[in-house]
Motif scaffolding. Structure first.
Motif, PDB file in Angstrom:
ATOM      1  N   CYS A  16       0.805  -1.168   0.085  1.00  0.00           N
ATOM      2  CA  CYS A  16      -0.039  -0.019   0.134  1.00  0.00           C
ATOM      3  C   CYS A  16       0.681   1.081   0.028  1.00  0.00           C
ATOM      4  N   TYR A  98       6.107   1.660  14.516  1.00  0.00           N
ATOM      5  CA  TYR A  98       6.086   0.803  13.150  1.00  0.00           C
ATOM      6  C   TYR A  98       7.256  -0.054  13.280  1.00  0.00           C
ATOM      7  N   GLU A 185       2.870  -5.468   7.127  1.00  0.00           N
ATOM      8  CA  GLU A 185       3.441  -4.306   6.945  1.00  0.00           C
ATOM      9  C   GLU A 185       2.163  -3.250   6.428  1.00  0.00           C
ATOM     10  N   GLU A 187      -1.004  -4.000   6.677  1.00  0.00           N
ATOM     11  CA  GLU A 187      -1.912  -3.707   8.027  1.00  0.00           C
ATOM     12  C   GLU A 187      -1.582  -2.698   8.812  1.00  0.00           C
ATOM     13  N   LEU A 188      -0.378  -2.692   9.084  1.00  0.00           N
ATOM     14  CA  LEU A 188       0.282  -1.678  10.297  1.00  0.00           C
ATOM     15  C   LEU A 188       0.203  -0.387   9.645  1.00  0.00           C
ATOM     16  N   ARG A 190      -1.989   0.918   7.880  1.00  0.00           N
ATOM     17  CA  ARG A 190      -3.432   1.133   7.758  1.00  0.00           C
ATOM     18  C   ARG A 190      -3.804   1.441   9.281  1.00  0.00           C
ATOM     19  N   ARG A 191      -3.078   0.849  10.273  1.00  0.00           N
ATOM     20  CA  ARG A 191      -3.729   0.647  11.449  1.00  0.00           C
ATOM     21  C   ARG A 191      -3.045   1.829  12.559  1.00  0.00           C
ATOM     22  N   LEU A 192      -1.621   2.090  12.278  1.00  0.00           N
ATOM     23  CA  LEU A 192      -1.002   3.247  12.956  1.00  0.00           C
ATOM     24  C   LEU A 192      -1.438   4.454  12.681  1.00  0.00           C
ATOM     25  N   PRO A 193      -1.583   5.304  13.954  1.00  0.00           N
ATOM     26  CA  PRO A 193      -2.010   6.768  13.770  1.00  0.00           C
ATOM     27  C   PRO A 193      -0.671   7.264  12.964  1.00  0.00           C
TER      28      PRO A 193
END
Ligand SMILES: [Fe+2]
Ligand SMILES: [Fe+2]
Length: 199
Positions: A16, A98, A185, A187-188, A190-193
């Motif tokens: 992504c 991250y 990665e 997913e991270l 997308r998920r982390l602020p």
């Protein structure tokens, strides 16, 4: 050891792109991003020496990691110079959620651990390259744009180095594991602020 079919396999294809909110936030808090960037370069240099320490028996690895540590230390010195010119102090490293989340995916058994360490390093370099290139395209100052463009090219070389190393030592086991880690990665990302930081 198997030979991967094409050079493209030696470049990490991130699943992504960085979200649209990261760049404006980074530009609005550039001082914080520069401080974080210095910490990133410091950790990249330290990781190269740590890999040299852990895997001296891998042919070519000590020399590659020694050169990489030198290059990352050079980046660090230049970013520190930037901080100094702007009157900024490095301060303590608050940590990078991250990178920490990716490091947590490194498996324990020795062979898997080595492969994962190479691949996580390749992925972090690839994401750093993407973000430094975004900065290079948008910073207000021409000298900073050139600097970030140069660093982005350098990090692109590093992700290829780690992926080649993984493929040379681990052969076909490299590619399915790379896919899994790339999925994680994305997913991270997308998920982390969104932070005023490189990652
Ligand atoms: Fe670097
Ligand atoms: Fe790098």
């Amino acid at each position: 050891m198997s030979t991967p079919p094409s050079d493209d396999r030696h470049r990490v294809a991130l699943r992504c792109e960085t979200g649209a909110r990261w760049l404006p936030n980074a530009l609005a808090h550039l001082d914080a991003v520069l401080v974080d960037h210095a910490h990133c370069e410091k950790k990249a240099a330290a990781n190269a020496l740590s890999l040299l320490q852990a895997y001296p028996e891998v042919p070519g690895l000590p020399a590659h990691m020694a050169r990489l540590a030198r290059e990352e230390s050079g980046h660090l010195a230049r970013v520190l110079q930037l901080l100094e010119r702007r009157g900024l102090v490095l301060g303590r490293d608050p940590g990078d959620p991250y990178a920490q989340a990716l490091q947590a995916l490194v498996r324990t058994p020795a062979v898997q651990r080595q492969l994962d360490r190479f691949l996580v390093a390749a992925i972090i370099e690839a994401r750093s390259c993407e973000r430094l290139a975004l900065l290079a395209g948008a910073l207000p100052d021409a000298e900073l744009r050139r600097f970030y463009g140069e660093l982005a090219r350098s990090e692109d070389g590093h992700q290829q180095l780690f992926l080649r190393l993984a493929a040379r030592v681990h052969g076909e086991a490299t590619w399915p594991r790379l896919e899994q880690l790339l999925e994680a990665e994305a997913e991270l990302i997308r998920r982390l602020p969104v932070r005023a930081a490189i990652h």
